[in-house]
Write a protein that holds these residues in place. Structure first.
Motif, short mmCIF file in Angstrom:
data_model
loop_
_atom_site.label_atom_id
_atom_site.label_comp_id
_atom_site.label_asym_id
_atom_site.label_seq_id
_atom_site.Cartn_x
_atom_site.Cartn_y
_atom_site.Cartn_z
N LEU A 234 -9.38 17.78 12.46
CA LEU A 234 -10.46 18.65 11.68
C LEU A 234 -10.60 18.63 9.90
N LYS A 235 -9.83 17.97 9.63
CA LYS A 235 -10.32 17.02 8.19
C LYS A 235 -11.34 15.86 7.96
N TYR A 236 -11.34 16.02 9.62
CA TYR A 236 -12.92 14.79 9.70
C TYR A 236 -13.93 15.67 9.96
N TRP A 237 -13.45 16.76 10.79
CA TRP A 237 -14.73 17.27 11.50
C TRP A 237 -15.57 18.45 10.07
N THR A 238 -14.77 18.76 9.24
CA THR A 238 -14.90 19.88 7.95
C THR A 238 -14.91 18.85 6.49
N GLY A 239 -14.76 18.29 6.70
CA GLY A 239 -15.24 17.42 5.32
C GLY A 239 -14.54 17.30 4.51
N GLY A 240 -12.97 17.04 4.82
CA GLY A 240 -11.83 17.23 4.33
C GLY A 240 -11.61 15.99 3.82
N GLU A 241 -9.93 15.81 3.49
CA GLU A 241 -9.89 14.26 2.43
C GLU A 241 -9.04 13.56 3.32
N TRP A 242 -8.64 11.98 3.65
CA TRP A 242 -7.38 11.67 3.84
C TRP A 242 -7.64 10.27 2.89
N ARG A 243 -6.83 9.74 3.32
CA ARG A 243 -5.82 8.22 3.05
C ARG A 243 -5.67 7.70 4.09
N GLY A 244 -5.49 6.33 4.24
CA GLY A 244 -5.60 5.37 5.31
C GLY A 244 -5.58 4.31 5.07
N PHE A 245 -3.72 4.23 5.71
CA PHE A 245 -2.87 2.67 5.56
C PHE A 245 -2.97 1.86 5.99
N GLY A 246 -2.64 0.98 5.94
CA GLY A 246 -2.82 0.28 7.73
C GLY A 246 -3.85 -1.02 7.80
N CYS A 247 -3.83 -2.13 8.42
CA CYS A 247 -5.30 -3.15 8.29
C CYS A 247 -5.78 -2.14 8.98
N ALA B 266 -7.54 0.61 8.10
CA ALA B 266 -7.78 2.07 8.35
C ALA B 266 -9.08 2.09 6.97
N HIS B 267 -9.69 3.66 7.39
CA HIS B 267 -10.48 3.66 6.55
C HIS B 267 -10.09 5.05 6.04
N SER B 268 -11.22 5.61 5.06
CA SER B 268 -10.54 6.04 3.99
C SER B 268 -11.79 7.11 2.90
N THR B 269 -11.30 8.89 2.83
CA THR B 269 -12.68 8.99 2.33
C THR B 269 -12.26 10.44 0.96
N VAL B 270 -12.20 9.99 -0.61
CA VAL B 270 -11.45 11.05 -0.81
C VAL B 270 -12.76 11.19 -1.93
N GLY B 271 -12.80 12.76 -2.56
CA GLY B 271 -13.78 13.02 -2.95
C GLY B 271 -15.09 11.71 -2.89
N MET B 272 -15.95 11.39 -3.45
CA MET B 272 -17.26 10.82 -2.73
C MET B 272 -16.76 9.25 -2.78
N ARG B 273 -15.49 8.85 -2.92
CA ARG B 273 -15.76 7.74 -2.22
C ARG B 273 -15.13 7.52 -1.20
N ARG B 274 -16.11 6.37 -0.05
CA ARG B 274 -15.36 5.86 1.41
C ARG B 274 -14.62 4.37 1.27
N TRP B 275 -13.69 4.09 1.71
CA TRP B 275 -13.40 2.78 1.33
C TRP B 275 -12.50 2.34 3.45
N LYS B 276 -12.81 1.25 3.32
CA LYS B 276 -11.63 0.69 4.26
C LYS B 276 -10.95 -0.43 3.80
N ASN B 277 -9.83 -1.18 4.39
CA ASN B 277 -8.54 -2.33 4.39
C ASN B 277 -9.49 -3.63 5.74
N VAL B 278 -9.08 -3.80 5.10
CA VAL B 278 -8.86 -5.71 5.68
C VAL B 278 -8.45 -5.65 7.37
N ALA B 279 -9.01 -5.68 8.23
CA ALA B 279 -8.90 -5.72 9.17
C ALA B 279 -7.96 -6.23 10.01
N SER B 280 -7.80 -7.97 9.81
CA SER B 280 -6.77 -8.69 10.73
C SER B 280 -5.63 -8.10 9.88
N THR B 281 -4.44 -7.87 11.00
CA THR B 281 -3.63 -7.65 10.76
C THR B 281 -2.51 -8.54 9.52
#
Length: 384
Positions: A259-272, A274-289
């Motif tokens: 529901l956080k994804y669908w209601t404008g919530g915030e999440w931190r993604g960890f690992g290869c 992974a995507h994160s959205t906090v505030g107005m910033r969005r980022w993703k980690n390197v894909a290769s394990t």
């Protein structure tokens, strides 16, 4: 409250349709990866409150329960996990036993998402799944025996060789297991997917199995629409409520993390990857394990790309995700958060959709009907 997503990229076998960030299981790399993942979590945490943790993949249930315990503890050390935090582990039926599930439960997991996909063994084989329908049922029963009272199942429809009748058989089999939540996914074939190539070979008679094989063909589009609507009708009758385009749940069992994804919530993604959205910033980690593990080991940055969302992008995201929900968009809440009334802005563009029964509109909110959800891409294009 923030949500925490932990990506586990390991699989026992690669499904023929999958386009996720994953690779075959390697015990040595897995150990290094778990250590790196814990260090990323601990290094990023700031004590902020968090109420969901989601182990996604890949096949997170390939981790040892001790690995999961280490990662849950890292989350609890880095963030202020609430006492009732929803901690989900994605699992595949062939990876679990009662004893193993009980150990995951002891490690802190309180919600399971089991990747069943189908209760038809022939369809499972075509998908490259290595469990059987019987094993899927056994996994659900094992989850209950291990103490899980929050179990979700994944099902897929519009599979090659799947008729409306066989899809509804899978729906009935799922209902008979009395899960708490289900996710219903339409098969999407990405370019160069092995399944897409196998379907093409069968269609042209070059697969080595003789003439074009109807078992490798998908039904017509209108039959896929019927599968969706008729499947949801059966879930209605069984006491499940649809709350999102692809999700139904019993009362109190919606996926709090998703529901956080669908209601404008915030999440931190960890690992290869992974995507994160906090505030107005969005980022993703390197894909290769391996690149991810090496970066953590060398104390290097693991973020591969980052962007700052504009107000227009935030509004667009909120419209696209909010209209996935059966409850639709609350106009006052939207206006308070983004500074505009979406119905005043877009209602005229949606008038024909309302007339066609694809969009519903009340004084305080609007959303897609089930028929509208079938055409969501076309309707959402009006906002672009």
């Amino acid at each position: 409250m923030i949500g925490l997503y932990l990506h586990i990229p390991f699989c026992q076998a690669i499904c023929s349709y999958c386009n996720f960030n994953r690779g075959l299981f390697d015990a040595g790399l897995k150990s290094r990866y778990v250590s790196a993942l814990a260090r990323e979590i601990l290094g990023a945490g700031d004590g902020q409150g968090a109420d969901t943790v989601f182990f996604g993949g890949g096949t997170p249930s390939l981790l040892e329960p001790a690995d999961v315990a280490v990662l849950v503890e890292a989350c609890a050390s880095a963030y202020a996990l609430t006492a009732d935090a929803e901690i989900t582990l994605e699992t595949n039926p062939e990876t679990v036993t009662i004893e193993r599930l009980a150990a995951f439960r002891a490690a802190g997991v309180n919600r399971l998402s089991i990747g069943v996909q189908s209760f038809d063994d022939a369809q499972l084989r075509r998908l490259g799944r290595i469990h059987t329908a019987a094993k899927a049922g056994a996994a659900v029963r094992a989850a209950r025996a291990a103490g899980f009272d929050n179990v979700s199942l994944d099902l897929m429809f519009w599979l090659p060789g799947q008729s409306r009748a066989s899809w509804l058989d899978s729906v009935g089999a799922a209902i008979s297991l009395a899960p708490d939540h289900l996710s219903l996914y339409l098969l999407e074939l990405y370019p160069n997917a092995p399944l897409k190539e196998a379907m093409a070979r069968a269609e042209t008679g070059t697969s080595g199995v003789g003439n074009p094989d109807t078992e490798w063909r998908q039904s017509a589009d209108d039959e896929a629409a019927d599968m969706y609507l008729e499947g949801l009708a059966l879930f209605d009758q069984a006491g499940f409520a649809q709350y999102e385009i692809s999700n139904v749940a019993r009362s109190g069992r919606v996926s709090r993390h998703n529901l956080k994804y669908w209601t404008g919530g915030e999440w931190r993604g960890f690992g290869c990857g992974a995507h994160s959205t906090v505030g107005m910033r969005r980022w993703k980690n390197v894909a290769s394990t391996s690149d991810y593990v090496a970066a953590i080991d060398d104390d290097r940055e693991v973020v591969a790309a980052s962007s700052t969302l504009t107000h227009s992008e935030q509004v667009g995201d909120a419209l696209f995700t909010g209209l996935r929900l059966s409850a639709g968009i609350n106009r006052a809440d939207f206006a308070h958060r983004y500074g505009l009334d979406p119905w005043e802005r877009y209602g005229r563009d949606l008038a024909s959709c309302v007339d066609a029964g694809l969009v519903w509109h009340a004084d305080d909110r609007f959303g897609l009907s089930r028929e509208g959800m079938l055409l969501s891409n076309e309707i959402l294009a009006l906002f672009v």
